[in-house]
Design a protein around this motif. Structure first.
Motif, short mmCIF file in Angstrom:
data_model
loop_
_atom_site.label_atom_id
_atom_site.label_comp_id
_atom_site.label_asym_id
_atom_site.label_seq_id
_atom_site.Cartn_x
_atom_site.Cartn_y
_atom_site.Cartn_z
N ASP A 28 0.78 -1.19 -0.38
CA ASP A 28 0.01 0.45 0.11
C ASP A 28 0.92 1.34 0.29
N ARG A 29 2.59 1.22 -0.10
CA ARG A 29 3.19 2.09 -0.33
C ARG A 29 3.93 2.00 -0.94
N LEU A 30 3.92 1.75 -1.49
CA LEU A 30 5.02 0.94 -3.36
C LEU A 30 4.57 2.33 -4.27
N ASP A 31 2.76 1.86 -4.23
CA ASP A 31 2.69 3.15 -5.16
C ASP A 31 3.05 4.39 -5.15
N ALA A 32 2.92 5.28 -3.84
CA ALA A 32 3.22 6.35 -3.32
C ALA A 32 4.43 6.99 -3.50
N VAL A 33 5.70 5.38 -2.97
CA VAL A 33 6.74 5.66 -2.85
C VAL A 33 7.28 6.26 -4.35
N LEU A 34 7.47 5.39 -5.27
CA LEU A 34 7.53 5.40 -6.83
C LEU A 34 6.76 6.24 -7.30
N ARG A 35 5.75 7.42 -7.02
CA ARG A 35 5.27 8.03 -7.39
C ARG A 35 5.84 9.43 -7.19
N MET A 36 6.16 9.18 -5.89
CA MET A 36 7.06 10.50 -5.36
C MET A 36 8.31 10.88 -6.26
N SER A 37 8.83 9.77 -6.21
CA SER A 37 9.77 9.67 -7.02
C SER A 37 10.30 11.19 -8.59
N PHE A 38 8.64 10.78 -9.04
CA PHE A 38 8.65 11.78 -10.45
C PHE A 38 9.56 13.06 -10.08
N ALA A 39 8.49 13.50 -9.21
CA ALA A 39 9.19 15.08 -8.65
C ALA A 39 11.06 15.06 -8.02
N LEU A 40 11.50 14.14 -7.67
CA LEU A 40 12.55 14.16 -7.24
C LEU A 40 13.68 14.35 -8.13
N PRO A 41 14.27 15.10 -7.83
CA PRO A 41 16.13 15.45 -8.74
C PRO A 41 17.06 14.03 -9.45
N CYS A 42 16.34 12.72 -9.06
CA CYS A 42 17.41 11.92 -9.12
C CYS A 42 17.21 10.36 -9.60
N GLU A 43 17.40 9.47 -9.83
CA GLU A 43 17.20 8.37 -10.96
C GLU A 43 16.58 7.21 -10.23
N THR A 44 16.23 6.91 -10.32
CA THR A 44 15.08 5.80 -9.45
C THR A 44 15.35 4.39 -10.00
N LEU A 45 16.09 3.44 -9.05
CA LEU A 45 16.12 1.87 -9.52
C LEU A 45 15.51 0.90 -8.69
N LEU A 46 14.95 0.39 -9.31
CA LEU A 46 13.66 -0.28 -8.88
C LEU A 46 13.27 -1.71 -8.50
N VAL A 47 14.55 -2.20 -7.05
CA VAL A 47 15.04 -4.07 -7.27
C VAL A 47 13.53 -4.08 -6.49
N GLN A 48 13.98 -5.89 -7.66
CA GLN A 48 12.22 -6.93 -7.28
C GLN A 48 11.89 -6.60 -8.39
N PRO A 49 11.54 -5.90 -9.41
CA PRO A 49 10.20 -4.63 -9.26
C PRO A 49 8.48 -5.47 -9.82
N PRO A 50 7.67 -5.48 -9.43
CA PRO A 50 6.43 -5.68 -9.59
C PRO A 50 5.99 -5.60 -11.04
N SER A 51 4.96 -6.35 -11.81
CA SER A 51 4.67 -6.40 -13.16
C SER A 51 3.84 -4.99 -13.11
N ASP A 52 2.84 -4.88 -12.00
CA ASP A 52 1.48 -3.90 -12.96
C ASP A 52 1.25 -2.63 -11.47
N VAL A 53 2.71 -2.56 -12.00
CA VAL A 53 3.06 -1.18 -10.55
C VAL A 53 3.35 -0.05 -11.46
N VAL A 54 4.14 0.60 -12.07
CA VAL A 54 5.08 1.02 -12.79
C VAL A 54 5.49 0.99 -14.34
N PRO A 55 5.76 1.64 -14.81
CA PRO A 55 6.12 1.65 -16.73
C PRO A 55 7.39 1.12 -16.69
#
Length: 472
Positions: free
Chosen positions: A229-256
């Protein structure tokens, strides 16, 4: 002017954390670093030059330049020039050789060379693989020897996150120096940590302030150790951050995350989260679409605008345009323009009362303008001014934004992009008195999976809906 309570970040107010303990690689002052585009450009130049040389040596003619351009375009479209933490020659080799064979085969057909294309492909493929292996080795060596690695935050505090921390400590060739960990909703996590461990600097809600405070350039999100219930919010919060985001063990249905662009971080599946609207090229393309289409629409719709203004003036008297404060990109206020369809009792009513479909104060002209969406045409001027976009989440009044942000999860994340005249939610019927939660979900889905062709599709579906009263 920023509306109250609309900040994306949550500042913890705590004192700056202590320096990273001995368990983590030290984060020193910023040093000179080679530009990130240098490696992809070198690979593209090597691939193009190798293809051109091979085609020229086996026959010459005008094809070397075309063949070089073709292989670079195909490799780029296949993601072979993307930035990666752990580049692998074995991973790239099949796709690289397939594109080389394809271009060499087409060149041979155009020249009727017969079996000569095999020699061309063999020469080109051998040199390309050797050059790529050399560049990958040089990148790993550079990352491992330079005095200043990229500061990184690891989001998650479970077992997989601990393994990731061990990997980042031991693998200097990954070029990441851990500044600390961030808890993700676990109730027992508090800033600090046992001696010798990487400190927990705060919670996921503190990410914006932590990224700024520590100069973080890479965010490593361990999906397995972040509550669903927090993963979506964390990843979407990274949209506005000035850094790259690496997702380890990425689920297939959350992010592009495109499956072909996944890589491995010491055996763990890892993907770079690539938001379409984060790139300058995408933002420029979207803005150019806004300016071109809005300008043409204003010119073509000028007679309609004049007719609407005259009709509103005759029915309701002076005050053809209705101006109202709305919330746009980043929570900033702007003044939205519409044709007036009714006269509110006072300014407070206009700012705090929800639009009523069958309001008795709406005359025949006002009702026609609402039903046909012609009352929205003045917003083309908002688009030209850069306050809005043609496509995006519909802007709301400050009063309702504050209300919905408290009751609807993810509502504030709609403000990651400019507000729009139409959007993914609107073409699917979410206008006026409809579910705010579902509207926010559709708006966030649009932002997460934005594409230029998607904007064109939404504009065409909007035109069809307005012209033919045909729901999308």
């Amino acid at each position: 002017m920023r509306a109250q309570g609309l900040s994306f970040s949550v500042d913890s107010g705590a004192a700056p954390p202590e320096p990273v303990s001995a368990g983590a690689r030290p984060v020193a002052a910023r040093g000179t670093r080679l530009p990130a585009w240098l490696c992809p450009v070198c690979l593209a130049v090597l691939d193009g030059w190798t293809m051109a040389a091979a085609v020229f040596l086996t026959g010459g003619g005008p094809l070397p330049g075309l063949a070089a351009a073709a292989v670079v375009v195909l490799n780029g479209a296949g993601g072979l020039y993307r930035a990666r933490r752990a580049p692998s020659l074995l991973t790239d080799a099949p796709a690289l050789l397939f594109r080389t064979l394809l271009v060499c085969g087409i060149a041979a057909l155009l020249r009727s060379d017969g079996p000569a294309w095999l020699w061309t492909a063999a020469l080109c493929g051998t040199v390309q693989l050797g050059a790529r292996g050399f560049v990958n080795s040089a990148v790993r060596g550079y990352r491992g020897r330079r005095s200043r690695a990229r500061p990184a935050l690891v989001v998650g505090t479970g077992g997989t996150a601990a393994h990731v921390l061990d990997v980042l400590r031991e693998r200097g060739d990954l070029g990441l120096a851990v500044a600390g960990q961030v808890s993700a909703g676990e109730p027992d996590d508090t800033p600090g940590g046992p001696p010798g461990a990487v400190p927990v600097l705060g919670a996921d809600t503190d990410l914006p302030s932590l990224v700024e405070e520590h100069g973080v350039e890479t965010l490593v999100v361990v999906a397995e150790d972040v509550p669903p219930d927090r993963l979506d919010a964390v990843l979407r919060m990274s949209f506005a951050l000035p850094c790259e985001t690496l997702l380890v063990q990425p689920p297939s249905d959350v992010v592009p995350v495109v499956p072909a662009r996944r890589e491995y971080l010491a055996g763990l599946p890892c993907a770079r989260v690539e938001w379409g609207l984060r790139t300058p090229f995408a933002r420029c393309a979207k803005r150019m679409l806004d300016v071109v289409v809005a300008s043409l629409a204003l010119v073509l719709a000028l007679p309609v605008l004049v007719a609407c203004a005259v009709a509103v003036r005759i029915e309701g008297g002076p005050g053809v345009l209705f101006r109202q404060r709305r919330i746009g990109l980043g929570g900033e206020e702007f003044v939205l323009l519409k044709f007036r369809t009714l006269k509110p009792a006072d300014e407070k009513e206009a700012d705090t009362r929800w639009t009523v479909k069958d309001d008795e104060r709406v005359g025949r002209v006002g009702r026609f303008l609402r039903d046909t969406s012609l009352d929205e045409l003045p917003q083309l001027w908002n688009v030209l001014r850069g306050e809005m976009s043609l496509v995006g989440p519909r802007p709301e009044r400050p009063h309702f934004v504050e209300q919905f942000s408290r009751t609807c999860p993810g509502y504030m994340l709609r403000h990651r992009v400019p507000a729009g005249m139409t959007g993914w939610a609107q073409i699917h019927g979410f206008r006026g008195d409809t579910s705010i939660e579902l509207r926010a979900r559709l708006d966030n889905h649009y932002i997460d999976h934005w594409s230029f062709t998607g904007d064109l599709r939404i504009l065409l579906l909007t035109a069809r809906t307005v012209l033919f009263r045909d729901p999308a």
